[in-house]
Design an enzyme around this catalytic site. Structure first.
Site, mmCIF file in Angstrom:
data_model
loop_
_atom_site.group_PDB
_atom_site.id
_atom_site.type_symbol
_atom_site.label_atom_id
_atom_site.label_comp_id
_atom_site.label_asym_id
_atom_site.label_seq_id
_atom_site.Cartn_x
_atom_site.Cartn_y
_atom_site.Cartn_z
ATOM 1 N N ASP A 79 46.969 19.270 -95.157
ATOM 2 C CA ASP A 79 48.084 18.429 -95.612
ATOM 3 C C ASP A 79 49.213 18.369 -94.584
ATOM 4 O O ASP A 79 49.345 19.260 -93.725
ATOM 5 C CB ASP A 79 48.669 19.009 -96.907
ATOM 6 C CG ASP A 79 47.730 18.861 -98.085
ATOM 7 O OD1 ASP A 79 46.563 18.485 -97.884
ATOM 8 O OD2 ASP A 79 48.182 19.134 -99.215
ATOM 9 N N HIS A 230 47.238 23.572 -94.273
ATOM 10 C CA HIS A 230 48.239 22.662 -93.685
ATOM 11 C C HIS A 230 48.065 22.640 -92.174
ATOM 12 O O HIS A 230 48.086 23.706 -91.542
ATOM 13 C CB HIS A 230 49.653 23.133 -94.057
ATOM 14 C CG HIS A 230 49.921 23.052 -95.541
ATOM 15 N ND1 HIS A 230 49.475 24.007 -96.413
ATOM 16 C CD2 HIS A 230 50.563 22.109 -96.278
ATOM 17 C CE1 HIS A 230 49.836 23.663 -97.648
ATOM 18 N NE2 HIS A 230 50.503 22.519 -97.596
HETATM 19 ZN ZN LIG Z 1 52.291 18.708 -98.555
#
Ligand SMILES: [Zn+2]
Length: 445
Positions: A79, A230
């Protein structure tokens, strides 16, 4: 009989295990061959095609459904990118493993770094979206704002791709803070809302080793699923090579997910495959017999009771009673019968006075009583001594024992009293008891 049952039970998982091992070995052999120059690469074992309209929400962190993965299959997701400094390193690590992932890109990041979006696409990963500005409290936003965030995010990534194609209709809500309204809107747009099956807490201020530990522990705990990472975090860059290496060592396989299109139909699946723990043959509860549906053989209705069947006492219950204050309404007359007072009829109210001879105790009986009292006293004394010897020397307690163990004194008046009055007789015993009780209470304080 038992042996054959167990034999049957054992054979099934063993066959499955063998098939799994063979599949795993085949997948690893294929992945090594598919990743030239990287013999230790985990590779990508297979690609599944999903139809977002058929499965609009996935990820067991929030929902009861997830991707139709086999045991030990993992889907990697990243992400918040693209952020060149770290996203490029993540892409390099994945390339070295020939591992394909899904990237949930932020619209604003895509606008700032459109080349980063194309890099993700050109590397063969799935490009998905993660709103325009990554609002942290999306569940508190008015629904119109949330819709705007989602649509702008898609528009920005589409613009960055710059080839007329759109990103995959996969959406991840920032912080997974979704609402029913957001999910309904996403479904209406043919978007699949992706939660995850486990995070590795790589957005927190934790060392890379912790990210690695959590990824492996949580994956082992669930056995398969969508891992949330991430690509804008240095700790993720540091942890990812170890995670991929360990996944391979432990026999996990990477699965790539792409959306169904007109010329790419969805991978055929059964509804149960979308559940993390579908009911199986080995789960006992699925083997319980179903409750049979009883067909009513008799008449559907029972006869209406005659008015005379109703007791007069219950007739008042049907009458609405006046309300008293705000409490429960009470019937004006109690429906239950009052208690009647039974008057003595014929029987005498008083009993005859007992004759004095009734209380006379023969001399021999008195001697027996005294003897047994003395025996009891001796036993009590012995017990008291034992207690003392056991160093329970607190004074009030000993006093209590001593007074309780004084039947000779108590027995004296008790034995002499009967003729005088019954009221005097129990006094010493009651006194001793009271002493004992007060002592015990004092001891507890
Ligand atoms: Zn996020």
């Amino acid at each position: 009989m038992i042996a054959s049952v167990f034999g049957g039970l054992w054979r099934r998982p063993l066959t499955a295990l063998c098939a799994g091992l063979l599949g795993s070995v085949a997948a690893q052999a294929a992945s090594a061959a598919d990743c030239p120059g990287h013999p230790d690469a985990i590779g990508t074992s297979r690609t599944i095609v999903v139809d977002p309209r058929a499965h609009p929400i996935i990820g067991t962190m929030q929902y009861n459904k997830t991707l139709p993965l086999e045991d030990h299959e993992v889907v990697l997701t990243f992400d918040d990118g693209p952020l060149p400094k770290y996203s490029n390193q993540i892409l390099d690590i994945l390339a070295a493993h020939c591992a394909k992932a899904t990237f949930f890109l932020v619209g604003r990041q895509a606008k700032d770094n459109p080349a980063g979006v194309r890099k993700v696409r050109d590397a063969g990963h799935t490009v998905a979206t993660h709103t325009q500005n990554h609002p942290s409290g999306m569940h508190h936003l008015p629904l119109d704002r949330s819709k705007q965030e989602i649509e702008q995010g898609i528009a920005s990534v589409t613009a960055a791709l710059a080839d007329g194609t759109a990103p995959a209709p996969f959406l991840r809500i920032p912080g997974l803070r979704s609402t029913d309204g957001i999910e309904e809107f996403a479904a209406s747009k043919g978007l699949q809302v992706w939660s995850a099956d486990f995070p590795a807490d790589d957005w927190r201020n934790v060392p890379a080793a912790r990210v690695y530990d959590l990824a492996i522990q949580r994956l082992e705990a669930k056995g398969k699923g969508i891992l949330l990472l991430h690509d804008i975090q240095p700790r993720t860059v540091a942890a990812l090579p170890r995670i991929l290496h360990e996944l391979k060592v432990r026999g996990f396989r990477i699965v790539h997910v792409v959306p169904a299109t007109a010329d790419r139909p969805a991978t055929p699946t059964e509804p149960a495959q979308w559940l993390l723990h579908p009911p199986s043959e080995t789960v006992a509860i699925s083997r319980w017999p179903k409750i049979p549906k009883f067909a009513s053989a008799g008449p559907a209705a029972l006869p209406v009771p005659a008015l005379s069947d109703l007791d007069w006492r219950t007739s008042g219950l049907g009458v609405p009673a006046p309300r008293r204050g705000r409490g429960v309404p009470l019937p004006s007359v109690a429906p239950w019968p009052r208690q009647t007072t039974l008057l003595p009829t014929g029987t005498s109210a008083s009993l005859p006075v007992p004759a004095a001879s009734l209380f006379k105790i023969p001399e021999s009986a008195r001697m027996t009583m005294l003897a047994s009292s003395a025996r009891r006293a001796a036993t009590a004394q012995a017990r008291s001594t034992e207690v003392s010897a056991a160093k329970l020397t607190d004074k009030p307690r000993r006093n209590g024992r001593a007074s309780a163990a004084q039947p000779p004194a108590a027995a004296g008046p008790a034995a002499q009293a009967p003729q005088s009055a019954g009221a005097n007789a129990p006094k010493p015993a009651a006194q001793a008891k009271r002493n004992g009780r007060s002592v015990r209470v004092a001891g507890k304080r």
